[in-house]
Write a protein that holds these residues in place. Structure first.
Motif, PDB file in Angstrom:
ATOM      1  N   GLU A   1       0.841  -1.203   0.000  1.00 45.57           N
ATOM      2  CA  GLU A   1       0.000   0.000   0.000  1.00 45.57           C
ATOM      3  C   GLU A   1       0.879   1.258   0.000  1.00 45.57           C
ATOM      4  N   ALA A   2       1.929   1.242   0.817  1.00 41.52           N
ATOM      5  CA  ALA A   2       2.836   2.402   0.861  1.00 41.52           C
ATOM      6  C   ALA A   2       3.495   2.600  -0.501  1.00 41.52           C
ATOM      7  N   ALA A   3       3.925   1.502  -1.124  1.00 38.39           N
ATOM      8  CA  ALA A   3       4.572   1.615  -2.442  1.00 38.39           C
ATOM      9  C   ALA A   3       3.588   2.197  -3.460  1.00 38.39           C
ATOM     10  N   ARG A   4       2.300   1.823  -3.318  1.00 38.89           N
ATOM     11  CA  ARG A   4       1.277   2.348  -4.234  1.00 38.89           C
ATOM     12  C   ARG A   4       1.060   3.854  -4.001  1.00 38.89           C
ATOM     13  N   LEU A   5       1.106   4.251  -2.729  1.00 39.18           N
ATOM     14  CA  LEU A   5       0.874   5.661  -2.394  1.00 39.18           C
ATOM     15  C   LEU A   5       2.053   6.555  -2.783  1.00 39.18           C
ATOM     16  N   MET A   6       3.216   5.944  -3.003  1.00 37.86           N
ATOM     17  CA  MET A   6       4.443   6.716  -3.244  1.00 37.86           C
ATOM     18  C   MET A   6       5.085   6.277  -4.552  1.00 37.86           C
ATOM     19  N   PRO A   7       4.413   6.490  -5.672  1.00 30.82           N
ATOM     20  CA  PRO A   7       4.962   5.992  -6.928  1.00 30.82           C
ATOM     21  C   PRO A   7       6.336   6.599  -7.214  1.00 30.82           C
ATOM     22  N   GLY A   8       7.249   5.744  -7.627  1.00 32.88           N
ATOM     23  CA  GLY A   8       8.590   6.225  -7.966  1.00 32.88           C
ATOM     24  C   GLY A   8       9.505   6.356  -6.762  1.00 32.88           C
ATOM     25  N   ALA A   9       8.959   6.259  -5.555  1.00 30.62           N
ATOM     26  CA  ALA A   9       9.799   6.378  -4.355  1.00 30.62           C
ATOM     27  C   ALA A   9      10.293   4.993  -3.942  1.00 30.62           C
ATOM     28  N   THR A  10      11.223   4.971  -2.997  1.00 28.62           N
ATOM     29  CA  THR A  10      11.717   3.719  -2.432  1.00 28.62           C
ATOM     30  C   THR A  10      11.219   3.623  -0.998  1.00 28.62           C
ATOM     31  N   VAL A  11      10.586   2.507  -0.675  1.00 34.35           N
ATOM     32  CA  VAL A  11      10.184   2.258   0.711  1.00 34.35           C
ATOM     33  C   VAL A  11      11.184   1.245   1.255  1.00 34.35           C
ATOM     34  N   VAL A  12      11.790   1.545   2.405  1.00 40.60           N
ATOM     35  CA  VAL A  12      12.835   0.648   2.903  1.00 40.60           C
ATOM     36  C   VAL A  12      12.397  -0.061   4.181  1.00 40.60           C
ATOM     37  N   VAL A  13      12.943  -1.295   4.317  1.00 39.98           N
ATOM     38  CA  VAL A  13      12.687  -2.137   5.483  1.00 39.98           C
ATOM     39  C   VAL A  13      13.988  -2.218   6.271  1.00 39.98           C
TER      40      VAL A  13
ATOM     41  N   ARG B   1       8.695 -10.866  -0.682  1.00 40.11           N
ATOM     42  CA  ARG B   1       7.278 -11.226  -0.502  1.00 40.11           C
ATOM     43  C   ARG B   1       6.368 -10.107  -1.054  1.00 40.11           C
ATOM     44  N   VAL B   2       6.776  -8.861  -0.830  1.00 36.08           N
ATOM     45  CA  VAL B   2       5.978  -7.736  -1.361  1.00 36.08           C
ATOM     46  C   VAL B   2       5.958  -7.818  -2.890  1.00 36.08           C
ATOM     47  N   ARG B   3       7.117  -8.127  -3.455  1.00 32.14           N
ATOM     48  CA  ARG B   3       7.179  -8.228  -4.921  1.00 32.14           C
ATOM     49  C   ARG B   3       6.290  -9.374  -5.411  1.00 32.14           C
ATOM     50  N   GLU B   4       6.343 -10.520  -4.723  1.00 33.83           N
ATOM     51  CA  GLU B   4       5.536 -11.686  -5.146  1.00 33.83           C
ATOM     52  C   GLU B   4       4.038 -11.369  -5.128  1.00 33.83           C
ATOM     53  N   VAL B   5       3.589 -10.713  -4.047  1.00 34.05           N
ATOM     54  CA  VAL B   5       2.130 -10.570  -3.920  1.00 34.05           C
ATOM     55  C   VAL B   5       1.597  -9.325  -4.618  1.00 34.05           C
TER      56      VAL B   5
ATOM     57  N   THR C   1       8.401  -3.346  -6.936  1.00 31.73           N
ATOM     58  CA  THR C   1       9.836  -3.639  -6.815  1.00 31.73           C
ATOM     59  C   THR C   1      10.578  -2.526  -6.064  1.00 31.73           C
ATOM     60  N   GLY C   2       9.840  -1.513  -5.642  1.00 30.27           N
ATOM     61  CA  GLY C   2      10.491  -0.359  -4.993  1.00 30.27           C
ATOM     62  C   GLY C   2      10.638  -0.510  -3.493  1.00 30.27           C
ATOM     63  N   VAL C   3      10.467  -1.709  -2.957  1.00 37.47           N
ATOM     64  CA  VAL C   3      10.656  -1.922  -1.517  1.00 37.47           C
ATOM     65  C   VAL C   3      12.030  -2.567  -1.336  1.00 37.47           C
ATOM     66  N   LYS C   4      12.907  -1.899  -0.583  1.00 33.83           N
ATOM     67  CA  LYS C   4      14.316  -2.326  -0.531  1.00 33.83           C
ATOM     68  C   LYS C   4      14.836  -2.370   0.904  1.00 33.83           C
ATOM     69  N   LEU C   5      16.084  -2.772   1.013  1.00 30.53           N
ATOM     70  CA  LEU C   5      16.749  -2.903   2.313  1.00 30.53           C
ATOM     71  C   LEU C   5      17.300  -1.558   2.786  1.00 30.53           C
ATOM     72  N   LEU C   6      17.058  -1.236   4.051  1.00 32.31           N
ATOM     73  CA  LEU C   6      17.795  -0.140   4.686  1.00 32.31           C
ATOM     74  C   LEU C   6      18.991  -0.780   5.391  1.00 32.31           C
ATOM     75  N   LEU C   7      20.158  -0.535   4.856  1.00 41.69           N
ATOM     76  CA  LEU C   7      21.374  -1.114   5.436  1.00 41.69           C
ATOM     77  C   LEU C   7      21.841  -0.179   6.551  1.00 41.69           C
TER      78      LEU C   7
END
Ligand SMILES: O=C(O)C(=O)CO
Length: 264
Positions: free
Chosen positions: A133-145, A170-174, A178-184
């Motif tokens: 949902e966050a990725a949908r609300l923020m097109p073009g942005a990166t949401v990090v975990v 899992r977000v990509r699968e469901v 693809t804009g959900v990534k790792l916060l290192l």
């Protein structure tokens, strides 16, 4: 690689709205914040003041934590909390609006502690749904975990880079996002005993943001066991071109905590 300064941990000698100017005076042109409001639905006047302080200082907001609950009370996000979906969504909408006003493109959604009496699988499904949902609300942005270390965050289930990447998968699968990534977050990974060099090599291209502090102590580089030169070389070799957030509690005055950068 450009640095930005985390104004939730640095320049806390000053009121929040004065920190962007202090960062600019220290030579930074980019900053990041944890959620700067007490509520997921901030008063528009407070948002205007926040955005105005950034613009007055002439610094760019490059990363922002989405509303994460009451950090002082031990909460570490609401992403995976089934009864807080409304708060998560409100916070994500407010963060998206701040992104539109400031150009910020990286948003950190803290996962949330395990809740007693709630099936962890239900929490994980909730987190994936909210991330999509966050990725949908923020097109073009990166949401990090963000993985957090278990020593300071014993109820937080995302403790390693691999675990955060599994959530992104899992977000990509469901949802196909693809804009959900790792916060290192180097401090949390080092403190938790994760292998930071291996994570950089394994997840190059999937790192959405990097944050830096030495360990132990979460102070500036040079105060612990972090090999900052090796870290920077590896990130460069891995092709990371985003900002590196200085997310440490300075030993001494904030403005005097940047000496390590001369050698790095
Ligand atoms: O809670 C923490 O320690 C964080 O790094 C939040 O981003």
């Amino acid at each position: 690689m450009p640095y930005d300064v985390n104004l939730s941990l640095l320049f806390t000698e000053l009121p929040l709205l004065e920190r962007p100017l202090a960062a600019a005076d220290a030579g930074f042109d980019a900053v990041e914040f944890w959620w700067p409001f007490g509520t997921p639905r901030p008063d528009p006047r407070d948002v205007d003041l926040f955005v105005g302080a950034l613009s007055f200082a002439g610094v760019r907001l490059v990363a922002l934590n989405i509303y994460a609950g009451d950090l002082a009370a031990g909460e570490r996000g609401v992403l995976s909390h089934p009864d807080r979906a409304g708060d998560f969504r409100a916070g994500a909408e407010a963060a998206a609006a701040i992104g539109r006003a400031t150009g910020c493109r990286v948003f950190n959604a803290l996962y949330g502690n395990r809740l007693p009496g709630v099936d962890p699988a239900v929490q994980d499904v909730t987190a994936v749904r909210n991330l999509a949902e966050a990725a949908r609300l923020m097109p073009g942005a990166t949401v990090v975990v963000e993985p957090l270390n278990a020593l300071e965050n014993p109820d937080y289930p995302i403790r390693t880079a691999a675990r955060a990447i599994a959530v992104c998968d899992r977000v990509r699968e469901v949802s196909g996002h693809t804009g959900v990534k790792l916060l290192l977050d180097v401090y949390h990974l080092l403190t938790g005993g994760d292998d930071v060099p291996a994570a950089i090599d394994a997840y190059a291209g999937r790192i959405g943001h990097v944050q830096l502090a030495d360990a132990p102590g979460r102070h500036q580089p040079g105060t612990g066991r972090l090999d900052v030169d090796d870290l920077l070389r590896r990130l460069d070799r891995a092709g990371y071109r985003g900002h590196i957030g200085l997310e440490y509690r300075p030993l001494g005055p904030s403005a005097e905590s940047f000496g390590w950068m001369r050698g790095a």
